[in-house]
Design a protein around this motif. Structure first.
Motif, PDB file in Angstrom:
ATOM      1  N   PRO A  59       0.811  -1.225   0.000  1.00  0.00           N
ATOM      2  CA  PRO A  59       0.000   0.000   0.000  1.00  0.00           C
ATOM      3  C   PRO A  59       0.847   1.279   0.000  1.00  0.00           C
ATOM      4  CG  PRO A  59      -0.927  -1.579   1.531  1.00  0.00           C
ATOM      5  CD  PRO A  59       0.410  -2.131   1.084  1.00  0.00           C
ATOM      6  N   ALA A  60       1.916   1.296   0.752  1.00  0.00           N
ATOM      7  CA  ALA A  60       2.788   2.478   0.788  1.00  0.00           C
ATOM      8  C   ALA A  60       3.640   2.584  -0.476  1.00  0.00           C
ATOM      9  CB  ALA A  60       3.687   2.425   2.020  1.00  0.00           C
ATOM     10  N   LEU A  61       3.991   1.458  -1.072  1.00  0.00           N
ATOM     11  CA  LEU A  61       4.829   1.439  -2.270  1.00  0.00           C
ATOM     12  C   LEU A  61       4.072   1.757  -3.555  1.00  0.00           C
ATOM     13  CD1 LEU A  61       7.219  -1.640  -2.072  1.00  0.00           C
ATOM     14  CD2 LEU A  61       7.839   0.738  -2.392  1.00  0.00           C
ATOM     15  N   GLU A  62       2.777   1.550  -3.567  1.00  0.00           N
ATOM     16  CA  GLU A  62       2.016   1.657  -4.817  1.00  0.00           C
ATOM     17  C   GLU A  62       2.247   2.956  -5.588  1.00  0.00           C
ATOM     18  OE1 GLU A  62      -2.450   1.176  -6.645  1.00  0.00           O
ATOM     19  OE2 GLU A  62      -2.208   1.236  -4.487  1.00  0.00           O
ATOM     20  N   PRO A  63       2.176   4.133  -4.962  1.00  0.00           N
ATOM     21  CA  PRO A  63       2.394   5.361  -5.749  1.00  0.00           C
ATOM     22  C   PRO A  63       3.785   5.414  -6.381  1.00  0.00           C
ATOM     23  CG  PRO A  63       1.507   5.885  -3.574  1.00  0.00           C
ATOM     24  CD  PRO A  63       1.833   4.426  -3.575  1.00  0.00           C
ATOM     25  N   GLU A  64       4.783   4.954  -5.666  1.00  0.00           N
ATOM     26  CA  GLU A  64       6.139   4.955  -6.199  1.00  0.00           C
ATOM     27  C   GLU A  64       6.273   3.961  -7.353  1.00  0.00           C
ATOM     28  OE1 GLU A  64       8.381   7.093  -5.297  1.00  0.00           O
ATOM     29  OE2 GLU A  64       7.362   7.889  -3.554  1.00  0.00           O
ATOM     30  N   LEU A  65       5.672   2.779  -7.201  1.00  0.00           N
ATOM     31  CA  LEU A  65       5.740   1.768  -8.251  1.00  0.00           C
ATOM     32  C   LEU A  65       5.043   2.250  -9.518  1.00  0.00           C
ATOM     33  CD1 LEU A  65       5.045  -1.400  -6.089  1.00  0.00           C
ATOM     34  CD2 LEU A  65       7.224  -0.778  -7.163  1.00  0.00           C
ATOM     35  N   VAL A  66       3.939   2.963  -9.365  1.00  0.00           N
ATOM     36  CA  VAL A  66       3.219   3.500 -10.520  1.00  0.00           C
ATOM     37  C   VAL A  66       4.060   4.553 -11.232  1.00  0.00           C
ATOM     38  CG1 VAL A  66       1.199   4.870 -11.194  1.00  0.00           C
ATOM     39  CG2 VAL A  66       0.941   2.953  -9.622  1.00  0.00           C
ATOM     40  N   SER A  67       4.805   5.351 -10.456  1.00  0.00           N
ATOM     41  CA  SER A  67       5.627   6.423 -11.029  1.00  0.00           C
ATOM     42  C   SER A  67       6.920   5.912 -11.648  1.00  0.00           C
ATOM     43  CB  SER A  67       5.981   7.447  -9.947  1.00  0.00           C
ATOM     44  OG  SER A  67       4.824   8.078  -9.477  1.00  0.00           O
ATOM     45  N   GLY A  68       7.385   4.758 -11.208  1.00  0.00           N
ATOM     46  CA  GLY A  68       8.649   4.198 -11.684  1.00  0.00           C
ATOM     47  C   GLY A  68       9.710   4.313 -10.610  1.00  0.00           C
ATOM     48  N   CYS A  69      10.091   3.179 -10.030  1.00  0.00           N
ATOM     49  CA  CYS A  69      11.076   3.200  -8.956  1.00  0.00           C
ATOM     50  C   CYS A  69      11.790   1.866  -8.848  1.00  0.00           C
ATOM     51  CB  CYS A  69      10.418   3.531  -7.618  1.00  0.00           C
ATOM     52  SG  CYS A  69       9.470   2.162  -6.912  1.00  0.00           S
ATOM     53  N   VAL A  70      12.846   1.889  -8.043  1.00  0.00           N
ATOM     54  CA  VAL A  70      13.493   0.668  -7.585  1.00  0.00           C
ATOM     55  C   VAL A  70      13.287   0.631  -6.082  1.00  0.00           C
ATOM     56  CG1 VAL A  70      15.669  -0.561  -7.284  1.00  0.00           C
ATOM     57  CG2 VAL A  70      15.196   0.628  -9.426  1.00  0.00           C
TER      58      VAL A  70
END
Length: 87
Positions: A59-70
């Motif tokens: 849940p906390a990672l979702e916005p970052e994963l959508v934006s592109g992250c490692v």
């Protein structure tokens, strides 16, 4: 398919691995996608261990994963870097 500011395609995918090679490829290509979840924790031995670490963080990672992250899981900690990597 959407294109990045550099004209590269942006795929809505997430790669999950314990191998650092994919992160090196993303860095070398200055890629904005796909997001990459890297497990670097020697205490994770079976698939259930990985799921127990990943599912509570999603849940906390979702916005970052959508934006592109490692996202790197190591020693019960999580570190997130946005893509593309710069200098």
């Amino acid at each position: 398919m959407r294109k990045s500011s550099r004209g590269r395609s942006l795929e809505a995918r997430i790669v999950v691995s314990a191998d650092t090679d994919f992160g090196a490829i993303l860095a070398a290509q200055e890629a904005e996608r796909p997001s990459f979840i890297l497990f670097r924790d020697p205490n994770l031995l079976v698939a259930r261990d990985y799921m127990d670490m990943l599912l509570p963080a999603l849940p906390a990672l979702e916005p970052e994963l959508v934006s592109g992250c490692v996202a790197v899981f190591r020693n019960n900690r999580l570190r997130v870097r946005r893509l593309p990597f710069s200098g």
